[in-house]
Scaffold this motif. Structure first.
Motif, mmCIF file in Angstrom:
data_model
loop_
_atom_site.group_PDB
_atom_site.id
_atom_site.type_symbol
_atom_site.label_atom_id
_atom_site.label_comp_id
_atom_site.label_asym_id
_atom_site.label_seq_id
_atom_site.Cartn_x
_atom_site.Cartn_y
_atom_site.Cartn_z
ATOM 1 N N LYS A 153 0.847 -1.188 0.000
ATOM 2 C CA LYS A 153 0.000 0.000 0.000
ATOM 3 C C LYS A 153 0.884 1.239 0.000
ATOM 4 O O LYS A 153 1.599 1.512 0.958
ATOM 5 N N LEU A 154 0.838 1.985 -1.116
ATOM 6 C CA LEU A 154 1.710 3.128 -1.344
ATOM 7 C C LEU A 154 0.893 4.413 -1.285
ATOM 8 O O LEU A 154 -0.068 4.581 -2.033
ATOM 9 N N CYS A 155 1.285 5.319 -0.425
ATOM 10 C CA CYS A 155 0.509 6.544 -0.196
ATOM 11 C C CYS A 155 1.184 7.774 -0.788
ATOM 12 O O CYS A 155 2.407 7.896 -0.793
ATOM 13 N N SER A 156 0.369 8.688 -1.279
ATOM 14 C CA SER A 156 0.788 10.031 -1.612
ATOM 15 C C SER A 156 -0.441 10.921 -1.517
ATOM 16 O O SER A 156 -1.541 10.441 -1.251
ATOM 17 N N VAL A 157 -0.260 12.221 -1.719
ATOM 18 C CA VAL A 157 -1.397 13.129 -1.569
ATOM 19 C C VAL A 157 -2.245 13.135 -2.830
ATOM 20 O O VAL A 157 -1.756 12.863 -3.939
#
Length: 283
Positions: A153-157
């Motif tokens: 699970k890769l997060c960014s805005v």
């Protein structure tokens, strides 16, 4: 006799006042003058105010961060004291417009130099070479290369291209998670709701260096892109550009650049690139 002495004293006082005024008007660098954003007694500089380590407005109204230190140094070299600076929040989508409109004299706001932007504004610098990277929990050794982000699970805005770049080019099975802000991603990372956060390594280091997060996260050091941070200014203003470049060169030479990097990124273990040479854009 007394009248003549008084008149002479008054004339001397007027002459002294005019001299002081003349000296004061020459204090500011002519290249920074003109328009509502420069000249006179104040200069308006665009910055970020919500990026720890880069540009942040603290609860007591102060502005801190690496970009803020660069902006202050350049302004001082142009003849402006810290009290003469008006910092203006400049969001990423508004940077070119703010420069073209004259809302700011120049912008120091994690502003990467690229061809699309160069068509609209000029850049001094670069003053920092950053890279797209990921931030993971300090105790997580499962991600040793970008390919390991597959099924993670890769997060960014929301609206950022960073996570999509990873999915398109490096880890097609990465599970993208878009949050409203980097702080939310950090909370998710800390709580193991997500596995990694991606954006520029300088921004990640700034967040990780916050007191609340010290020792909890680490940068992977993948260097997935080159981001040449420059100081944006009005197209064709070569005089101001040259003066800003000289200020940046001096900042590197007198070690103020190194001190600023260590102060704002050091606590996160950020392995920064050496200060780039003026005009050297790393593709």
């Amino acid at each position: 006799m007394k009248l003549r002495k008084a008149s002479a004293a008054a004339a001397a006082a007027v002459a002294l006042a005019l001299t002081v005024t003349a000296c004061g008007s020459g204090k500011k660098d002519d290249a920074a003058g003109g328009g509502s954003a420069g000249g006179g007694d104040k200069i308006t500089i665009g910055i970020k105010i919500d990026q720890p380590g880069i540009g942040l407005k603290t609860p007591d109204g102060k502005f801190v961060g690496f970009d803020v230190d660069v902006a202050k140094y350049v302004a001082k070299e142009l003849g402006y004291e810290e009290g003469d600076i008006v910092f203006k929040e400049t969001k990423s989508a508004d940077r070119e417009t703010a420069i073209e409109r004259g809302d700011v004299k120049f912008i120091v706001a994690s502003y990467s130099i690229n061809d699309k932007r160069l068509a609209k504004v000029d850049f001094a610098g670069p003053y920092l070479l950053a890279h797209q990277d990921i931030l993971v929990r300090a105790d997580d050794d499962s991600i040793k290369s970008p390919a390991d982000l597959n099924n993670k699970k890769l997060c960014s805005v929301t609206g950022s291209t960073s996570a999509q770049n990873v999915k398109d080019k490096l880890a097609p099975k990465a599970q993208l998670q878009e949050y409203g802000g980097y702080s939310e991603c950090l909370t998710g990372l800390e709580n193991k709701v997500i596995d990694a956060l991606t954006t520029d390594d300088s921004i990640l280091a700034g967040y990780a260096a916050q007191e609340a997060f010290k020792g909890k996260f680490k940068l992977a050091g993948f260097k997935m892109s080159n981001e040449n941070y420059g100081i944006g200014l009005k197209k064709g203003d070569t005089e101001l550009k040259d003066k800003i470049n000289k200020a940046l060169e001096k900042m590197v030479q007198d070690k103020s650049w190194d001190k600023a990097v260590e102060a704002h990124f050091g606590p996160a273990g950020y392995k920064n690139e050496p200060a780039p040479k003026i005009g050297n854009i790393v593709k």
